[in-house]
Design an enzyme around this catalytic site. Structure first.
Site, PDB file in Angstrom:
ATOM      1  CB  SER A  27      -0.897  -0.009   1.238  1.00  0.00           C
ATOM      2  OG  SER A  27      -1.622   1.199   1.330  1.00  0.00           O
TER       3      SER A  27
ATOM      4  CG  LEU B 223      -1.216   7.426   5.711  1.00  0.00           C
ATOM      5  CD1 LEU B 223      -1.767   7.078   7.079  1.00  0.00           C
ATOM      6  CD2 LEU B 223      -1.243   6.206   4.799  1.00  0.00           C
TER       7      LEU B 223
ATOM      8  CG  ASN C 201      -1.515   2.265   8.068  1.00  0.00           C
ATOM      9  OD1 ASN C 201      -0.778   1.878   8.967  1.00  0.00           O
ATOM     10  ND2 ASN C 201      -1.217   3.290   7.288  1.00  0.00           N
TER      11      ASN C 201
ATOM     12  CB  CYS D 236      -3.122   5.974  11.575  1.00  0.00           C
ATOM     13  SG  CYS D 236      -3.401   5.362   9.913  1.00  0.00           S
TER      14      CYS D 236
ATOM     15  CB  ILE E  77       7.637  -4.520   8.959  1.00  0.00           C
ATOM     16  CG1 ILE E  77       8.742  -4.248   7.946  1.00  0.00           C
ATOM     17  CG2 ILE E  77       7.959  -5.722   9.807  1.00  0.00           C
ATOM     18  CD1 ILE E  77      10.106  -3.902   8.545  1.00  0.00           C
ATOM     19  CG  ASN E  78       3.472   0.709   7.783  1.00  0.00           C
ATOM     20  OD1 ASN E  78       4.088   1.335   6.930  1.00  0.00           O
ATOM     21  ND2 ASN E  78       2.200   0.918   8.035  1.00  0.00           N
TER      22      ASN E  78
ATOM     23  N   GLY F  50       7.144  -3.135  -2.327  1.00  0.00           N
ATOM     24  CA  GLY F  50       6.894  -1.729  -2.057  1.00  0.00           C
ATOM     25  C   GLY F  50       7.800  -0.777  -2.804  1.00  0.00           C
TER      26      GLY F  50
END
Length: 302
Positions: free
Chosen positions: A20, A72, A127, A130, A191-192, A265
């Protein structure tokens, strides 16, 4: 040779998707990638109202990766449904995973409720990196209790299976994985990005207007593999692994660590066809290793 994988009852034609925020919602990469060949399109984060994002500059190149503080930015759920979801209707072979973001529990629920009746949405990715504006700005994903609460509430409203996207900016990633699993998550993705910073030594100032940003790219891959491995051995729900994947070897490594599927990504920014290149490399690997079913390598390394 079977490349199909199943996550929470949803079957994907192959385990390759994109992360994303690195692919728009598919339309932006449609000229470079045949979206019909991907396992899934994971949309950019969508909120209940338009978000302007952070001030610029908000992207910076660093050694073996990049920092971003986009914030975002997104057009909001109404435009997303009318424009992006409508565009994705034509790709029948490819699953659609919608990434959901919010500053409060109510904002998450507003989007989840809005998407409940959308048949083109196969799964939701929540997500939780945030900032929680009602709790002083700490990310939902850095507090196990808040992660549990968000998961529990989203599950009450969601009509699609729920993937919780975990933040690596914690002391023990398995604690977060166990919390969202206990709250009913159908899958987890990780992972983010990792929090990082860059300073311009000539200007003697921060490179990003936000001061800090999310670190991604090849440099974070070993960290991501470690966290995927730890979570795969701590929870029973399926895992979508991501973090610095740029080659088929990276993708296979992630699956050997325990991921059922993988997301590409940062590599999309410098190689728009990275996803399909990785898929072809993975197929060649299966032929060379006489692997009849891609699922047989998931979590193979213990």
């Amino acid at each position: 040779m079977n490349t199909k994988v199943t996550i929470a009852g949803v079957e994907f034609q192959n385990p390759i998707m994109e992360a994303s925020g690195t692919f728009g919602s598919g339309m932006e990469y449609g000229e470079f990638v045949d979206l019909n060949k991907l396992g899934a399109v994971v949309t950019k984060g969508v909120a209940d109202k338009p978000w302007p994002g952070n001030p610029t500059p908000r992207v910076a190149e660093v050694k073996c990766g990049m920092l971003n503080a986009i914030g975002l930015q997104n057009p909001g759920i109404d435009v997303f449904v009318e424009r992006d979801l409508a565009f994705l209707e034509q790709y029948k072979n490819t699953r659609v995973i919608v990434n959901v973001c919010g500053h409060s529990l109510e904002e998450y629920i507003n989007v989840v409720d809005r998407l409940a009746g959308e048949n083109r949405v196969d799964m939701l990715e929540i997500n939780i990196s945030c900032p929680n504006v009602k709790e002083g700005g700490i990310a939902f994903g850095q507090d196990p209790k808040m992660a549990y609460l968000v998961t529990e509430e989203v599950k009450k409203h969601a009509k699609q299976p729920v993937i919780m996207k975990l933040s690596p900016n914690v002391t023990d990633i398995t604690e977060m994985a166990k919390a969202v699993e206990a709250a009913g998550a159908d899958a987890i993705s990780l992972i983010n990005t990792l929090t990082g910073m860059k300073i311009d030594v000539e200007r003697q100032s921060f490179v990003l207007a936000n001061k800090t940003g999310g670190m991604s790219g090849p440099a974070v891959h070993p960290i991501a593999v470690r966290m995927v491995y730890q979570c795969a051995n701590a929870v029973k729900v399926p895992i979508i692994g991501m973090g610095g994947i740029e080659t088929w070897e990276d993708a296979v490594e992630m699956m050997l660590a325990g991921a059922t599927a993988v997301s590409v990504g940062t590599a999309n920014f410098y190689n728009p066809t990275a996803t399909l290149d990785i898929l072809e490399g993975m197929k060649d690997y299966m032929i060379r290793k006489n692997i009849e079913d891609i699922n047989s390598i998931v979590g193979l390394v213990k």
